[in-house]
Design a protein around this motif. Structure first.
Motif, PDB file in Angstrom:
ATOM      1  N   SER A 177      38.939  29.495  45.188  1.00 50.18           N
ATOM      2  CA  SER A 177      39.849  28.628  44.441  1.00 50.18           C
ATOM      3  C   SER A 177      40.800  27.907  45.380  1.00 50.18           C
ATOM      4  O   SER A 177      41.124  28.402  46.467  1.00 50.18           O
ATOM      5  CB  SER A 177      40.647  29.461  43.438  1.00 50.18           C
TER       6      SER A 177
ATOM      7  N   SER B 252      46.241  20.222  42.525  1.00 50.11           N
ATOM      8  CA  SER B 252      45.015  20.625  41.819  1.00 50.11           C
ATOM      9  C   SER B 252      44.824  22.139  41.794  1.00 50.11           C
ATOM     10  O   SER B 252      43.868  22.628  41.173  1.00 50.11           O
ATOM     11  CB  SER B 252      43.802  19.972  42.480  1.00 50.11           C
TER      12      SER B 252
ATOM     13  N   PRO C 229      45.232  24.192  37.995  1.00 52.61           N
ATOM     14  CA  PRO C 229      44.064  24.087  37.110  1.00 52.61           C
ATOM     15  C   PRO C 229      42.837  24.801  37.662  1.00 52.61           C
ATOM     16  O   PRO C 229      42.056  25.380  36.892  1.00 52.61           O
ATOM     17  CB  PRO C 229      43.822  22.571  37.011  1.00 52.61           C
ATOM     18  N   ASP C 230      42.671  24.779  38.982  1.00 58.44           N
ATOM     19  CA  ASP C 230      41.509  25.433  39.576  1.00 58.44           C
ATOM     20  C   ASP C 230      41.626  26.950  39.468  1.00 58.44           C
ATOM     21  O   ASP C 230      40.626  27.642  39.217  1.00 58.44           O
ATOM     22  CB  ASP C 230      41.374  25.019  41.044  1.00 58.44           C
TER      23      ASP C 230
ATOM     24  N   LYS D  72      40.726  27.857  35.971  1.00 55.47           N
ATOM     25  CA  LYS D  72      39.270  27.744  35.803  1.00 55.47           C
ATOM     26  C   LYS D  72      38.558  28.975  36.346  1.00 55.47           C
ATOM     27  O   LYS D  72      37.635  29.514  35.721  1.00 55.47           O
ATOM     28  CB  LYS D  72      38.782  26.485  36.514  1.00 55.47           C
ATOM     29  N   LYS D  73      38.992  29.449  37.524  1.00 56.26           N
ATOM     30  CA  LYS D  73      38.333  30.597  38.155  1.00 56.26           C
ATOM     31  C   LYS D  73      38.662  31.908  37.428  1.00 56.26           C
ATOM     32  O   LYS D  73      37.821  32.809  37.372  1.00 56.26           O
ATOM     33  CB  LYS D  73      38.736  30.686  39.633  1.00 56.26           C
TER      34      LYS D  73
ATOM     35  N   LYS E  86      39.109  32.147  34.196  1.00 51.77           N
ATOM     36  CA  LYS E  86      38.250  32.103  33.007  1.00 51.77           C
ATOM     37  C   LYS E  86      36.799  32.383  33.378  1.00 51.77           C
ATOM     38  O   LYS E  86      36.077  33.072  32.643  1.00 51.77           O
ATOM     39  CB  LYS E  86      38.384  30.745  32.326  1.00 51.77           C
ATOM     40  N   ALA E  87      36.360  31.877  34.525  1.00 52.67           N
ATOM     41  CA  ALA E  87      34.992  32.144  34.981  1.00 52.67           C
ATOM     42  C   ALA E  87      34.802  33.629  35.267  1.00 52.67           C
ATOM     43  O   ALA E  87      33.755  34.210  34.927  1.00 52.67           O
ATOM     44  CB  ALA E  87      34.690  31.316  36.229  1.00 52.67           C
TER      45      ALA E  87
ATOM     46  N   ALA F 194      46.912  31.962  31.562  1.00 57.22           N
ATOM     47  CA  ALA F 194      45.534  32.384  31.843  1.00 57.22           C
ATOM     48  C   ALA F 194      45.495  33.853  32.254  1.00 57.22           C
ATOM     49  O   ALA F 194      44.587  34.598  31.863  1.00 57.22           O
ATOM     50  CB  ALA F 194      44.941  31.510  32.945  1.00 57.22           C
TER      51      ALA F 194
END
Length: 306
Positions: A173, A179, A182-183, A186-187, A189-190, A222
């Motif tokens: 990440s 940025s 948000p990254d 995303k990670k 959640k992944a 998150a």
């Protein structure tokens, strides 16, 4: 000559100190300037001057306030200071007793930090009863951090050394810049799509600007919504971020996060050996008891004289 009209030096110093201590405008002042003549005393007190191009004022920051600093002060630092101005009677010099000190240029970030912290605290995102338990014997550990740098190396090396049977899955990440937040989300959640037992989220040390992605509200939410227990590992021991408060467990460093995530296999082997010893002792005791019981029955009158 009337000596009664002459004051002692102590008396005039005491009077000036009284006047300054009772002045409402001097009880809480906010000033900015540059640190000079900085000295960190062995007792933890900080002694320095704050100056601009025209003037300077002596400053003292006592140990209990200095421990709350999020940076290491040094000569030349531009700072924002809050404190009270008074007079030191022994020398007659006026000075400021510093209660809070920030690096100039990041003051607004601290205000944002405190505002979001208060908001999420009221919403219950920091509540202890909502934090998930870190499993004792994880099979799979996820790591959300940069794919390069000391942090990821320290985490993986520590896990493999302490608990080599554990699988480590890296979710590379961004950890700095616009940025990054948000990254990171995303990670996280992944990672929740994998069958993980625990997730480490963090990065190495840096300035408040470098660590800011971990103070973003979307990252905090998150972490809170993750089904996997999360250990935060952001910066150094003195660094605190919003991610630390909302995570299920906070580690002072990435290496410490790895140590908290997995047990030491040598301790487990030692524990198993102790259990084996106690089990053998219990079996021996049980067998011995049954042997004595059988012998007692064999020697009983009814068995010998059926």
């Amino acid at each position: 000559m009337d000596n009664n009209k002459y004051l002692t030096v102590s008396a005039i110093s005491k009077y000036i100190k009284y006047k300054m201590d009772t002045d409402e405008h001097l009880k809480c002042v906010f000033i900015k300037g540059e640190i000079s003549n900085f000295k960190n005393h062995t007792n933890g007190h900080l002694y320095f001057s704050v100056k601009d191009e025209f003037s300077k004022i002596n400053a003292i920051m006592f140990n209990n306030s200095a421990r709350k600093l999020n940076f290491n002060p040094a000569d030349g630092n531009k700072v924002l200071i809050m404190g009270r101005v008074t007079v030191y009677e022994a020398t007659g010099n006026y000075q400021i007793y510093v209660e809070e000190m920030l690096e100039d240029g990041v003051g607004n970030l601290y205000l944002e930090f405190e505002k979001l912290k208060e908001k999420l605290l009221k919403e219950g995102l920091f509540d202890e009863n909502k934090k998930k338990t870190i499993p004792r014997l994880p099979r799979k550990v996820g790591v959300v951090t940069a794919s390069t740098g000391a942090a990821v190396k320290d985490i993986i090396t520590t896990i493999k050394r302490r608990f080599p049977i554990c699988e480590v899955i890296l979710f590379p990440s961004l950890v700095q810049g616009k940025s990054a937040a948000p990254d990171i989300v995303k990670k996280i959640k992944a990672a929740n799509e994998y069958d993980l037992d625990v997730l480490i989220v963090g990065r190495g040390g840096g300035s408040i600007e470098d660590l800011w992605a971990f103070n973003e509200e979307i990252v905090a939410r998150a972490i809170f919504e993750s089904k996997i227990p999360i250990i935060s590992a952001v910066g150094h021991e003195i660094d605190y971020t919003i991610a630390d408060f909302v995570s299920d467990l906070r580690a002072p460093t990435p290496t410490a996060a790895a140590e908290l995530a997995v047990p030491n296999i040598l301790d487990i082997i030692k524990h198993i050996e102790q259990i084996k010893i106690r089990l053998n002792e219990n079996l021996y005791s049980k067998l011995n008891y049954n042997k004595l019981s059988l012998q007692h029955l064999k020697n009983s009158f009814i068995i010998k004289n059926p």
